[in-house]
Design an enzyme around this catalytic site. Sequence first.
Site, PDB file in Angstrom:
ATOM      1  N   SER A 265       8.872  -1.383   6.584  1.00 44.39           N
ATOM      2  CA  SER A 265       8.721  -1.693   7.164  1.00 44.39           C
ATOM      3  C   SER A 265       9.172  -3.420   7.566  1.00 44.39           C
ATOM      4  O   SER A 265       9.815  -3.578   5.954  1.00 44.39           O
ATOM      5  CB  SER A 265       7.116  -1.625   7.590  1.00 44.39           C
ATOM      6  OG  SER A 265       6.842  -2.345   6.619  1.00 44.39           O
ATOM      7  N   LYS A 266       9.315  -3.648   8.485  1.00 42.84           N
ATOM      8  CA  LYS A 266       9.690  -5.307   8.403  1.00 42.84           C
ATOM      9  C   LYS A 266       8.675  -5.569   7.134  1.00 42.84           C
ATOM     10  O   LYS A 266       9.475  -6.586   6.443  1.00 42.84           O
ATOM     11  CB  LYS A 266       9.822  -5.839   9.412  1.00 42.84           C
ATOM     12  CG  LYS A 266      10.769  -7.115   9.443  1.00 42.84           C
ATOM     13  CD  LYS A 266      10.418  -7.717  11.585  1.00 42.84           C
ATOM     14  CE  LYS A 266      10.891  -8.830  10.899  1.00 42.84           C
ATOM     15  NZ  LYS A 266      11.871  -9.939  11.643  1.00 42.84           N
ATOM     16  N   ARG A 267       7.500  -6.348   7.421  1.00 45.89           N
ATOM     17  CA  ARG A 267       6.636  -6.852   6.835  1.00 45.89           C
ATOM     18  C   ARG A 267       7.430  -5.795   5.188  1.00 45.89           C
ATOM     19  O   ARG A 267       7.104  -7.106   3.940  1.00 45.89           O
ATOM     20  CB  ARG A 267       5.237  -5.984   6.708  1.00 45.89           C
ATOM     21  CG  ARG A 267       4.635  -7.078   5.549  1.00 45.89           C
ATOM     22  CD  ARG A 267       2.730  -6.756   6.181  1.00 45.89           C
ATOM     23  NE  ARG A 267       2.602  -4.859   6.175  1.00 45.89           N
ATOM     24  CZ  ARG A 267       1.884  -4.217   5.616  1.00 45.89           C
ATOM     25  NH1 ARG A 267       1.978  -5.331   4.234  1.00 45.89           N
ATOM     26  NH2 ARG A 267       2.036  -3.518   5.409  1.00 45.89           N
ATOM     27  N   GLU A 270      10.049  -7.772   3.298  1.00 47.17           N
ATOM     28  CA  GLU A 270       9.598  -8.615   3.257  1.00 47.17           C
ATOM     29  C   GLU A 270       9.236  -8.797   1.777  1.00 47.17           C
ATOM     30  O   GLU A 270       9.100  -9.718   0.432  1.00 47.17           O
ATOM     31  CB  GLU A 270       9.525  -9.816   3.910  1.00 47.17           C
ATOM     32  CG  GLU A 270      10.290 -10.074   5.137  1.00 47.17           C
ATOM     33  CD  GLU A 270       9.162 -10.388   6.580  1.00 47.17           C
ATOM     34  OE1 GLU A 270       7.895 -11.055   6.588  1.00 47.17           O
ATOM     35  OE2 GLU A 270      10.241 -11.077   7.203  1.00 47.17           O
TER      36      GLU A 270
END
Length: 501
Positions: A265-267, A270
Site C-alpha cells: 500500500s502507499k503507507r 513509504e
Amino acid sequence: MDSSQNKVRVRFAPSPTGWLHIGGLRTALYNYLFARNLGGTFILRIEDTDQKRYVEGAESDIIQSLRWSGLDFDEGPGKEGDCGPYRQSERSELYAKYARKLIDDGHAYYAFDTTQEIEEMRERLQKSGNPSPKYDAITRMSMKNSITLPAEEVEKRLESGQEYVVRLKVPRRETIRFEDMVRGHVRFESQGLDDQVLLKSDGLPTYHLANVVDDHEMGISHVIRGEEWLSSAPKHILLYQYLGWEPPTMAHLPLIMSPAGGKLSKRKAEEQGIMVNVKDYMENGFEPGALINFLAFLGWNPGDDREILSLEQLCAEFAIDRVGKAGAVFNMNKLMWYNEQYMRQRSVASLLPDFKRELDKASISCEDDAYLEQILPLMLDRVSKVSELVEHGSYFFKAPAEYDEKSLKKAWKEQTPQLVEAYQEKINQLPDSGFEAVALKQQLEEVVNEAGTGFGKLMLPLRVAITGMGFGPDLFQTMQLLGKKESQERIERALKEIQPG
Ligand code: GLU
C-alpha cells in the site's frame, strides 16, 4: 467472425484518479509485452467515468509515464484507431444503449431507492443477524425498483424525472466459472455478489458496465490486469453472457507485496522507502530501462538465470504462462542494482545532459562540459542513479563545507599533520602541467616509505581533506581534475581546521 476479430488486442485501462502507480505500470508493461510478443495491438483506454475521483493532470501523467518507459501504445487518446474515442467520458451514449438492452431483456432493472432507504435495509438485516447485507436477489424484492413496483408506477417515476440507477439482476444461485491464464480455473457463487449498479443516477456508467462494453466494442481479446479486479470478473462474465458476447480471455496478475509482508500500500511503501508513483522515478533520474526490467521480473521470469533483459528482449521472451500466482515482493535494493547496471551501460555523452540537469537542480553551476565528461567515468561505478553523481560528488564543484566525522576520527591521528605536510611540500614542487595522477600517487608512496608507515595512513586523511569524505573514486585522478591550486588550498585548510582525533 472475420479475421480481425481473431487478433490479439489488449488494453491498459487506467482510471485517471491520481499519478500512475508502479503497479499500474507493471500492468501496462505485461499488456505491452503480451501484445508485442504475439504481434498484437496495445491500446490505452482512459476509464474516466467516475467524476468524483477524477484528478486533473492524471491522464497526461499516464501518457508521459508510458512514453518515458518506452511503452508506446498503438491506439489511444491522441492516437485514434478504428475503435475511438478512447476516453470513456466521450462514449456515454454507448453505455446507456446497452443498459437499456439489459433492462429490455430482463437482466437489469431500474432502482429508485434513496441512499437512506438502502442504509435502512442494511441496518435491518444486520440486526437480524446478516453480517454483510447486500442489495441482491432476496433483498431486491423488498426495495423500490422496476421488479417490485407496478409498470405504470415505474413509468410515472421515470417520466417525472425521479432519480434512479440501473442494477444488474444477479441470479440467486448460479456458479460462474472461467479460465484465467494466471490463476487457472476460477469459480464464484453468484450468492456472494450484489446487484451491481451499472448506470449511476448521473447517467454515467460504473466501471463494470463501461469496462465490459468497451472491451467488447474495442475487440479486446485478452484482459490482463491486477488481481484486485478478480472479484469483479464474475460480474463481467454475467454481463458478457447477458449481452450475448464472447468474454475475452482473462489474466489476473499477482499482487505486488511489501518487503514487510502484505500488499504494497502507499503507507507501507513509504515506511520502506519505496516510491510508488512512476513520476517519482522520472523526476529522480532513474533509468526507464531499469525500472521496466525490474517490473517485468515482479511476477515473471524467463525461466533461466538471466536478469538483464532490454525491453526488446522482454518483448521477444515474454510468455504469460510463466507469470506466477504468488505475490511478488518489491525489493528496492534490487531496483537500485538494476539501475546501476543500466546506468553503467550508458555513454558519457548520453549521461552528460542528465548530469547537468541534476547539477541545475542542486543549484550548482558548471559550464565546463569537458570537466563534467571527465568526472563521469570516475564516478560511474560508484553510484546507482544519476542524482547520486551530485549527492556523492559535490566536492568536484566546491570545497567540502565540513568533514565527515566518522572518517576524521579514523583518519586524523597524531602523526597525520606531519605526513600531510611532507606530502604538501612535495606536490608544491610539481609544475602545474605535471599535476597528474601518476605523479601524485608516486609522491604519496615516497612520503609513506620515508616515514616507514602504511599507504592508508596518508591516503585516508588526504581523501578527507580533498573531498570531506572517507570514500570515493580514485583520489589522485580527483586531485588532477581539481587542479593544483584547488588541491593545495584544500590541504592547507584541512591542516588548519582539523584537530587530531
Ligand atoms: N479502470 C480500472 C483501473 O483503474 C481498470 C481495471 C481493468 O483493467 O479492468 O485499473
